[in-house]
Write an enzyme that holds these catalytic residues in place. Structure first.
Site, PDB file in Angstrom:
ATOM      1  N   ASP A  11      12.268  47.817  32.684  1.00 60.23           N
ATOM      2  CA  ASP A  11      11.485  46.954  31.802  1.00 60.23           C
ATOM      3  C   ASP A  11      12.179  46.935  30.449  1.00 60.23           C
ATOM      4  O   ASP A  11      12.259  47.959  29.769  1.00 60.23           O
ATOM      5  CB  ASP A  11      10.051  47.474  31.676  1.00 60.23           C
ATOM      6  N   ASP A 105      12.581  39.939  32.159  1.00 57.70           N
ATOM      7  CA  ASP A 105      12.947  41.237  31.599  1.00 57.70           C
ATOM      8  C   ASP A 105      12.472  42.420  32.425  1.00 57.70           C
ATOM      9  O   ASP A 105      12.456  43.546  31.936  1.00 57.70           O
ATOM     10  CB  ASP A 105      12.380  41.364  30.184  1.00 57.70           C
ATOM     11  N   GLU A 106      12.121  42.188  33.679  1.00 52.47           N
ATOM     12  CA  GLU A 106      11.512  43.263  34.464  1.00 52.47           C
ATOM     13  C   GLU A 106      11.880  43.096  35.932  1.00 52.47           C
ATOM     14  O   GLU A 106      11.871  41.987  36.465  1.00 52.47           O
ATOM     15  CB  GLU A 106       9.991  43.193  34.288  1.00 52.47           C
TER      16      GLU A 106
END
Length: 486
Positions: A11, A105-106
């Protein structure tokens, strides 16, 4: 559950805000809020400095301004975020063929499937190496969680924030989870959390002690059984490799409801062009065009049209969106518009409708006017020049034909718009970004990734030497040296 912590969850830390801080040296270490800047705007991401003031994602921007009046409020630059995300995801795919992105983003990664980790020692070293590689490639930090299941890996990455790594050893799950809030578990939102609180259950340990039968009675079988298993740290979900995109869409919410039908039509055309740009950027074409309209009373209408074959032709998408708009009642005002394309394919089929329309335009040009005039009925895709992605077109209520003005008088050019945070380039001073604009002026800070904080200069909004530009990469390939003359 695995016997080794070989599922990794990455993350990125305050991703959008961190990208802005990395690309704008003067904002490093300061409160940065990324999101919609108008009266109806919502925070997308807040930097850790802004979070100390109570600002968080999904909060109305107006409320964030009250909590953090001195923060830097910027529009999102999704093209840059996607570029950085592509770099990060490529690093993950070097570790394993099983990468499951959850957002830009993860992502989850199955390290065992990639043959890079089989026990705690190799999993930890792989996670540390990944964090270092991301820092080197992007200049950003990410938090890593390692565990024997997806749920626990995500819990671990959250506990590791910011810029940390946490490995949950198999056998320690219940001890780690017990004191945590029930909201830590996936599927426990505000409503379920409040329901459990009223029953005296606030921690994961209390959830496990309640027992499966009690949770089923309170929440229903599916939800109750699932939560009880997660409270025990049990999660057998596999990491699923990335699936193909099913649709591409763009939308804009307007600060003031649009009432002028001409303005609404122009906005739909602009959104269609943006949608095609994103469609082409993903290497797809699409067969079904979708129009989304949210009216003044928050009612939302969607209309769709399926073409004979997939296309990535902006003229075809514009024309289809315009036809769909004709069937929507916009009386009373429009607060949101969106254009999307579904039924994606990785090839393009020649579109007979587009060819027919082009032939009709050519015929019209020969019959009564020039072909060039006939071809300007729709925007040419450059309608966003000077607006850096913001809504463009005539100001509200200015949709009257030019013929209403004095004969022969040219129509005044619309004022160029410079949203805060957008990228610009000056012919003399080089690359920079907009700090703010108003009353006919725009203030620009001239700096770039890797430079020292730059100087601020103010120009007229119509300065011919100032133009919108593409974002510069965060690491490498930038323009070395001083930014503009002193």
């Amino acid at each position: 559950m695995r016997a080794a912590p070989t599922i990794l969850h990455l993350d990125m830390d305050a991703f959008y805000a961190s990208v802005e801080q990395a690309s704008k040296p003067s904002l490093r270490g300061k409160a940065v809020i990324v999101g919609g800047l108008g009266p109806r705007g919502v925070v997308a991401t807040a930097s850790y400095e802004a979070r100390r003031f109570g600002v968080h994602s999904a909060m109305p921007t107006a409320q964030a301004r009250r909590l953090c009046p001195n923060g830097a409020y910027l529009i999102p630059r999704f093209s840059l975020y996607r570029q950085v995300s592509d770099v990060v995801m490529a690093l993950l795919r070097e570790l394993s063929p099983l990468v499951e992105p959850l957002s830009l983003d993860e992502a989850f990664v199955d390290l065992e499937a990639g043959g890079v980790a089989f026990d705690s020692r190799t999993a930890r070293s792989t996670g540390e190496r990944l964090r270092a590689d991301i820092r080197a490639a992007t200049g950003l930090s990410g938090s890593v969680g390692l565990a024997g299941s997806k749920m626990l890996a995500k819990v671990a990455s959250e506990e590791a924030k910011p810029a940390g790594l946490l490995l949950i050893e198999p056998g320690t799950e219940r001890e780690l989870l017990a004191p945590m809030s029930v909201r830590t578990l996936p599927g426990v939102g505000p409503a379920t959390g409040e329901h459990l609180r009223r029953a005296g259950i606030t921690t994961v340990g209390e959830l496990a002690e309640a027992g499966e039968d009690e949770l089923v009675r309170m929440l229903g079988r599916a939800h109750g059984v699932g939560l009880y298993r997660m409270a025990l740290g049990l999660d057998d979900r596999p990491v699923v490799a990335e699936r193909d995109a099913k649709s591409v869409s763009v939308e804009d919410t307007f600060d003031v409801d649009l009432h002028d039908r001409v303005r609404v039509r122009n906005e739909v055309q602009r959104l269609a062009d943006r949608c095609v740009q994103r469609l082409r950027g993903s290497g797809h074409s699409g067969r079904t065009i979708v129009l989304k309209v949210r009216r003044y009373d928050f009612s939302t209408l969607t209309r769709s049209e399926t073409l004979r074959g997939p296309t990535d032709d902006p003229a075809v998408v514009r024309e289809a969106a315009a036809r769909l708009l004709e069937g929507v009642d916009t009386t009373g005002g429009v607060r949101l518009l969106g254009v999307g394309v579904t039924g994606l394919a990785d090839y393009t089929q020649e579109d007979l409708f587009a060819q027919s329309a082009a032939a009709e335009r050519d015929g019209a040009g020969g019959a009564g006017g020039t072909g060039e005039e006939a071809g300007t009925a729709a925007p040419d895709g450059n309608g966003e020049s000077g607006a850096a992605g913001g809504p463009v077109g005539a100001s509200e209520g200015s949709g009257a034909p030019a013929a209403d003005g004095p004969p022969g008088e040219p129509e005044p050019a619309p004022e160029r718009r410079w949203p805060a945070g957008s990228d610009v380039r000056h012919a003399v001073y080089g690359p920079g970004w907009v700090q703010g604009s108003g009353v006919g002026r725009v203030t620009v800070r001239f700096e770039q990734p890797g430079s020292e904080p730059g100087r601020v200069r103010t120009f007229r909004v119509d300065d011919p030497e100032l133009d919108p530009s593409d974002p510069l990469p965060l690491v490498g390939d930038g323009e070395s040296g001083a930014v503009g003359p002193a």
